[in-house]
Write an enzyme that holds these catalytic residues in place. Sequence first.
Site: not given
Length: 388
Positions: A139, A294
């Site tokens: 991230y 995901d």
Amino acid sequence: MTTSNPAPSSHLLLRNAHVFAPEDRGIQDILVVGGRVLAIEEALSVSGIPGLQEFDAQGQPVSPGLVDTLTHITGGGGEGGYATRMPAMPAEDAWASGVTTVTGALGTDAVQRTLPDMLAHARHLAALGVSAYLYSGNYHLPVRTLTGSVQSDLAYIPEILGVGEVAIADHRGSHPSADELARLSADVRVGAMLAGKKGVLSIHVGDHEAGLSVLFEAAEKHPVKLSHFYPTHINRTRELLAQGVRFAKRGGVIDFTASTNESLIASGDVDSPEAVASALHAGVSRDNITLSSDAYASLPEFDSHGRLLRLDMGRLDSMADAVRRGCEDHEQAFSTLLRTVTLNPARVLGLSQKGQLVAGADADLVLWDEAHRVQGVISQGVVRRWPE
Ligand code: ZN
């Protein structure tokens, strides 16, 4: 139904397959030799191949193996403390889900989850027959790498196809500027060019109203195209979906997350089959949409103060399930939905051997029943699962 592996590296002849390449090619025979598709023809006559195993698909649909551009193969989550860490993906889950190619990403935690561990797990999956790749970074910026830089990660590590998911519009991200994202996309491109790869910059889009605006800004200010970014979770809200439609109509590829649950849908998630139907209806090319699972991510729900309310886990079989529900509930063509989980993601990743059923391609195949449920899986020319 069996999940065992009857014979490693076998030569296979699959008779009477309704081939979706992903285009509908009608009833064909598929010959697989040495892990590759050797021929796809009507009524193939084959002789002189020792140990050839013959299967009859009885007219059922056969597609390329599913290609997943976002899977947390070493487990994601941990955002509600140690009880909320998700487990690593076992190879059996691929055979249960029709997924033959996965791309691993770290996600929120790159402190206790590491790239060496993910590379090792990708190689473990590969040894068991799953084609497994990964993204460098996670991230956050600055990007955590395996070899010291994004460029050298891409150049030196065959399994690394890009960087991601870099988070934007998310309280867990580093709030990167348009300049930083443009520079990162150049690093990805240069590393990829050196290694003869396509190069992917996967972007996790959170629920902040800014959405994709920083990507549009990067493409306005710098010699960067929207197609250099690959944003995911575009079905997170209807507003983000509308922005995603603009992004895709200007040449980008958008990714919808197939894993969801009732509570996320109640709080604004657009179910992925509906998101595909809606994007196509709005004029997005069917080439510019992908679905990813995901899988093994946490599906967290936060309150307005950023406190974790509840946590669920992403599922690898959500992609095949979205294809099935898209056919049933949204009257989409099977071949169009298949494209979003085969050919399109393989193109995004730059994997020319994956995502289509043509002579010369890797022999990754899925057998479906008439209700579009996964019944059998062949990966790298080996039967991993087949109906009895
Ligand atoms: Zn994400």
